[in-house]
Structure formats: C-alpha cells, structure tokens
Write a protein that holds these residues in place. Structure first.
Motif, PDB file in Angstrom:
ATOM      1  N   PRO A  53       2.075 -67.201  24.464  1.00  0.00           N
ATOM      2  CA  PRO A  53       1.326 -65.768  23.937  1.00  0.00           C
ATOM      3  C   PRO A  53       2.444 -64.718  23.699  1.00  0.00           C
ATOM      4  N   ARG A  54       2.000 -63.690  22.637  1.00  0.00           N
ATOM      5  CA  ARG A  54       2.919 -62.729  22.049  1.00  0.00           C
ATOM      6  C   ARG A  54       2.071 -61.284  22.189  1.00  0.00           C
ATOM      7  N   LEU A  55       2.423 -60.366  22.757  1.00  0.00           N
ATOM      8  CA  LEU A  55       1.946 -58.949  22.693  1.00  0.00           C
ATOM      9  C   LEU A  55       2.518 -58.292  21.654  1.00  0.00           C
ATOM     10  N   ALA A  56       1.439 -57.371  20.891  1.00  0.00           N
ATOM     11  CA  ALA A  56       1.735 -56.483  19.927  1.00  0.00           C
ATOM     12  C   ALA A  56       1.268 -55.242  20.279  1.00  0.00           C
ATOM     13  N   ALA A  57       1.779 -53.987  20.147  1.00  0.00           N
ATOM     14  CA  ALA A  57       1.309 -52.675  20.346  1.00  0.00           C
ATOM     15  C   ALA A  57       0.957 -51.900  19.329  1.00  0.00           C
ATOM     16  N   VAL A  58      -0.167 -51.592  19.030  1.00  0.00           N
ATOM     17  CA  VAL A  58      -0.653 -50.707  17.763  1.00  0.00           C
ATOM     18  C   VAL A  58       0.196 -49.577  17.712  1.00  0.00           C
ATOM     19  N   THR A  59       0.977 -49.333  16.589  1.00  0.00           N
ATOM     20  CA  THR A  59       1.766 -48.010  16.479  1.00  0.00           C
ATOM     21  C   THR A  59       0.828 -47.036  15.461  1.00  0.00           C
ATOM     22  N   ARG A  60       0.000 -47.552  14.659  1.00  0.00           N
ATOM     23  CA  ARG A  60      -0.766 -46.619  13.853  1.00  0.00           C
ATOM     24  C   ARG A  60      -2.142 -46.969  13.796  1.00  0.00           C
ATOM     25  N   THR A  61      -3.244 -46.286  13.851  1.00  0.00           N
ATOM     26  CA  THR A  61      -4.429 -46.736  13.393  1.00  0.00           C
ATOM     27  C   THR A  61      -4.960 -46.304  12.221  1.00  0.00           C
ATOM     28  N   VAL A  62      -5.216 -46.636  11.009  1.00  0.00           N
ATOM     29  CA  VAL A  62      -5.499 -46.297   9.765  1.00  0.00           C
ATOM     30  C   VAL A  62      -7.020 -45.956   9.949  1.00  0.00           C
ATOM     31  N   THR A  63      -7.613 -44.920   9.773  1.00  0.00           N
ATOM     32  CA  THR A  63      -8.684 -44.409   9.564  1.00  0.00           C
ATOM     33  C   THR A  63      -9.134 -43.956   7.978  1.00  0.00           C
ATOM     34  N   ALA A  64     -10.071 -44.476   7.286  1.00  0.00           N
ATOM     35  CA  ALA A  64     -10.359 -44.195   5.914  1.00  0.00           C
ATOM     36  C   ALA A  64     -10.916 -42.619   5.844  1.00  0.00           C
ATOM     37  N   ARG A  65     -10.284 -41.993   5.094  1.00  0.00           N
ATOM     38  CA  ARG A  65     -10.552 -40.737   4.942  1.00  0.00           C
ATOM     39  C   ARG A  65     -11.458 -40.249   3.683  1.00  0.00           C
ATOM     40  N   THR A  66     -11.413 -41.205   2.779  1.00  0.00           N
ATOM     41  CA  THR A  66     -12.196 -41.129   1.526  1.00  0.00           C
ATOM     42  C   THR A  66     -12.604 -42.139   1.135  1.00  0.00           C
ATOM     43  N   SER A  67     -13.792 -42.174   0.375  1.00  0.00           N
ATOM     44  CA  SER A  67     -14.530 -43.398  -0.300  1.00  0.00           C
ATOM     45  C   SER A  67     -13.810 -44.195  -1.300  1.00  0.00           C
ATOM     46  N   LEU A 124      -2.348 -64.619  20.615  1.00  0.00           N
ATOM     47  CA  LEU A 124      -2.082 -63.101  20.128  1.00  0.00           C
ATOM     48  C   LEU A 124      -2.831 -62.029  20.971  1.00  0.00           C
ATOM     49  N   VAL A 125      -2.001 -61.197  21.665  1.00  0.00           N
ATOM     50  CA  VAL A 125      -2.652 -60.101  22.291  1.00  0.00           C
ATOM     51  C   VAL A 125      -2.375 -58.898  21.643  1.00  0.00           C
ATOM     52  N   VAL A 126      -3.101 -58.076  21.460  1.00  0.00           N
ATOM     53  CA  VAL A 126      -3.018 -56.839  20.735  1.00  0.00           C
ATOM     54  C   VAL A 126      -3.386 -55.688  21.826  1.00  0.00           C
ATOM     55  N   ALA A 127      -2.427 -54.580  22.072  1.00  0.00           N
ATOM     56  CA  ALA A 127      -2.907 -53.501  22.653  1.00  0.00           C
ATOM     57  C   ALA A 127      -3.092 -52.368  21.901  1.00  0.00           C
ATOM     58  N   ASP A 128      -4.334 -51.838  22.097  1.00  0.00           N
ATOM     59  CA  ASP A 128      -4.515 -50.823  20.907  1.00  0.00           C
ATOM     60  C   ASP A 128      -5.481 -49.703  21.614  1.00  0.00           C
ATOM     61  N   ASP A 129      -5.682 -48.712  20.859  1.00  0.00           N
ATOM     62  CA  ASP A 129      -6.157 -47.329  21.294  1.00  0.00           C
ATOM     63  C   ASP A 129      -7.611 -47.251  20.658  1.00  0.00           C
ATOM     64  N   GLY A 130      -8.282 -48.312  20.204  1.00  0.00           N
ATOM     65  CA  GLY A 130      -9.759 -48.117  19.982  1.00  0.00           C
ATOM     66  C   GLY A 130     -10.073 -47.522  18.686  1.00  0.00           C
ATOM     67  N   HIS A 131     -10.991 -46.947  18.525  1.00  0.00           N
ATOM     68  CA  HIS A 131     -11.662 -46.335  17.332  1.00  0.00           C
ATOM     69  C   HIS A 131     -11.995 -44.736  17.348  1.00  0.00           C
ATOM     70  N   LEU A 132     -11.787 -43.856  16.317  1.00  0.00           N
ATOM     71  CA  LEU A 132     -12.026 -42.701  16.521  1.00  0.00           C
ATOM     72  C   LEU A 132     -13.606 -42.266  16.566  1.00  0.00           C
ATOM     73  N   SER A 133     -14.438 -43.502  16.040  1.00  0.00           N
ATOM     74  CA  SER A 133     -15.817 -43.361  15.976  1.00  0.00           C
ATOM     75  C   SER A 133     -16.525 -43.639  17.276  1.00  0.00           C
ATOM     76  N   GLY A 134     -15.465 -43.851  18.269  1.00  0.00           N
ATOM     77  CA  GLY A 134     -16.349 -44.111  19.815  1.00  0.00           C
ATOM     78  C   GLY A 134     -15.633 -44.922  20.581  1.00  0.00           C
ATOM     79  N   ALA A 166      -4.900 -60.821  29.616  1.00  0.00           N
ATOM     80  CA  ALA A 166      -5.036 -61.580  28.085  1.00  0.00           C
ATOM     81  C   ALA A 166      -3.895 -62.356  27.970  1.00  0.00           C
ATOM     82  N   LEU A 167      -2.630 -61.772  28.184  1.00  0.00           N
ATOM     83  CA  LEU A 167      -1.402 -62.938  28.164  1.00  0.00           C
ATOM     84  C   LEU A 167      -1.519 -64.289  29.148  1.00  0.00           C
TER      85      LEU A 167
END
Length: 339
Positions: A266-280, A191-201, A183-184
């Motif tokens: 190019p700039r690389l950013a690494a995800v430090t927290r994935t925020v998943t909604a817990r409530t409506s 902008l390149v983001v290294a992330d860990d995807g989604h809890l949902s799949g 990507a770089l």
C-alpha cells in the motif's frame, strides 16, 4: 489484476457483454461488458427500500457497504446482489448492504449508460449538513435524507464506485486520518489517496460523522476501475471482502466471500491541489490516465482558457483526470506520495 484471479466463479457467471458502445473522446469507453443485475427481489429492503441490514448475536461494529450512489455504476450492485443471494450474514455486529440511488438505477440503459448517473442531482454531492437540513428538494435529496439515520448509526462504511475515464484503481480517504489508516490496512487496491473532495458538494465519505475530529466513525470510497468492466467488479468485491475480514464482522471462511486477492504494497498519496475547471475551454495537453506520475515540477498539464495548469512538485500523481470537464467540475487532483 487479471480478470480470472479476482472474480468469484458465481459472479463471473453473471458477467455478460451484450451492449455495443458509441465512439467518444480518446480513452472514453462506453461499451457495457457487464450485465445489470435484476434487483427486484431486493428493492423492498428490510429496513428501508433497497437497504438490507442484518444483526449478529455477538456485539461488534456496524459495517455498511454501499452501491449505486451513482445509478449507472452497476458493478457495486452486482457485488451486493451476489452477497444477498448467497446469504451473507455477520458473525458479530451489524452488516448493512445499501443500494443507494435505486430510482436512477431503474433507468439504466446499456445503450446510453451515462444517462442514469442521477435523476435531479448528484447524490454524492449532498452530504453537507446545511444541504441535508435545508429547504431544497430533489429526488436525490429525498433519498439522502431517508438514508441519513442509517448512516448515522454506521461505524465503518465502504462506498463502491467506478470511473468513466481510464485510471488505476484507488481508495479515497478524504481528510480523516483514521480513514487513510483503514484504507492502508485493507490494501486492495494498494493506492490510497487522501483528498479534500469537491467544491461542488460533500461526498458521503465527507459526511460529518465520518470526519468529525472527536468521532470514531470511518468511511472510505473505492474507485475500482472503468465503468462496466468485469475486472472492476472483481476489484470492488476484493475491497469489500477485505473490509469484512478486517473488521471481523463476517467469518473469514464464509463461502459467500470469494478468496482474498493478494494485496500490493500500500502507498499513501496526499492531494496537494484540486484543479477545478473555470472555463468551458479547459483542456489537457494530452490524454492523461489516472495513476500517471509526472517526474518534474512545473510540467504543463492543461490549459483553462488561457491559464496554464502545471504540476506543483516533482513526482506529481495524477488522480482521476476527467478528460471532458465543464466549468465548476473537478478536472484532476494532483497528489504527492507520502512514503
């Protein structure tokens, strides 16, 4: 990037703003300013329905460019449609052009453009081996299972996506260092983001062959901008053209590829927290835009019911905040620049 500087003239001729949008939350745009292409000449494919694969005499990598993983993200379909009509072919290796969720795309309606993202379930959350090989059934799972053998043979994959909520374009590289490196090198968007995807799949770029530690296959995903905007289509084609030139699969002078856009630094950013909604009741304290940077640690970002969500560090990058989120969905990813 200015619209005129990133759209090939032939592609610009396909752009039309015919549909009227409906009002929505702040920042939400539902007006369709591009015209969905007529894919009927290409739905048959030459290896699978909606899949065209071409081999060159000279050996080289198998590169795949994928559009319509979400049936309403029609910008990628415009890019592949133009390439096919222009007769784009590889000079070495193999080039595969994939219209993924063609059943959902068949139901795209510019008067209700969010309704055809998928039919039964999100095609971009199914790429866990247990899911692919399990007993569950859906239209999207059937399509994923049909596409899987092709993707098993791919060396380098680019997945074309767009966004509902306002955000700067970016490349998602998952957790594989080789994907971030690719990507770089592309540099479009910068902008390149290294992330860990989604809890949902798992997404397609998280599919096992693309992330295996001892493997070589690589996949990246471009989030090219807002759905249904001409500039988003241009960014998709810029990224695709950069990939085809970088891999050497297509002759850089091929007339089917529009002139290369000047990449940013190019700039690389690494995800430090994935925020998943817990409530409506999840709600941001203000309508953030993807690419916003919060200078100070501990800045209040959102409330999830009565739970505060705060920035975990200084210079915290907001990655694709979703301003209307249901429980279990990713609300935002928070990232740190890796300069």
């Amino acid at each position: 990037m200015p619209e005129d500087s990133i759209l090939h003239p032939a592609l610009r001729a396909l752009i039309a703003g015919n549909a009227q949008g409906r009002p929505g939350p702040p920042g939400l745009r539902l007006d369709v300013r591009i015209q969905a292409p007529d894919l009927r000449p290409f739905l048959g494919g030459n290896v699978l329905p909606g899949v065209w694969s071409f081999a060159a005499a000279e050996s080289g990598p198998h590169v795949a460019v994928v559009a319509l993983v979400h049936g309403n993200e029609i910008g990628g379909a415009l890019v592949l449609d133009r390439w096919l009509r222009a007769g784009l072919r590889p000079k070495r290796g193999r080039l595969s052009l994939v219209f993924a969720n063609i059943d959902a795309y068949a139901r795209f309606d510019p008067e209700d453009p969010t309704a055809s993202r998928f039919l039964d379930e999100d095609l971009n959350r199914l790429w866990e081996l247990d899911t692919l090989e399990g007993g569950r059934r859906s239209l999207e799972l059937r399509r994923a299972r049909a596409l899987r053998p092709l993707f098993d043979s791919v060396d380098i994959l680019l997945d074309l996506h767009s966004m509902l909520w306002p955000s700067e374009p970016l490349l998602l590289a998952g957790q594989a260092p080789r994907a971030a490196s690719l990507a770089l090198r592309l540099g479009v968007p910068p902008l390149v983001v290294a992330d860990d995807g989604h809890l949902s799949g798992r997404r397609l770029i998280d599919y096992a062959p693309f992330v295996a530690r001892d493997g070589a296959a690589t996949a990246v995903l471009v989030e090219a901008g807002s759905h249904w905007e001409p500039a988003t289509v241009g960014t998709m084609e810029a990224t695709g053209a950069a990939l085809l030139r970088t891999t050497g699969v297509v002759d850089p002078a091929d007339a089917a590829l529009w002139p290369m856009a000047a990449p940013g630094a190019p700039r690389l950013a690494a995800v430090t927290r994935t925020v998943t909604a817990r409530t409506s009741g999840f709600a941001f304290v203000r309508p953030f835009r993807g690419g916003d940077v919060l200078p100070q640690r501990n800045t209040l970002i959102a409330l999830d019911g009565e739970t505060e969500v705060r920035s975990p560090h200084d210079n915290c990058l907001m990655v694709m905040p979703s301003l209307r989120t249901m429980p279990g969905q990713t609300a935002v990813r928070l990232a740190r620049f890796m300069d």
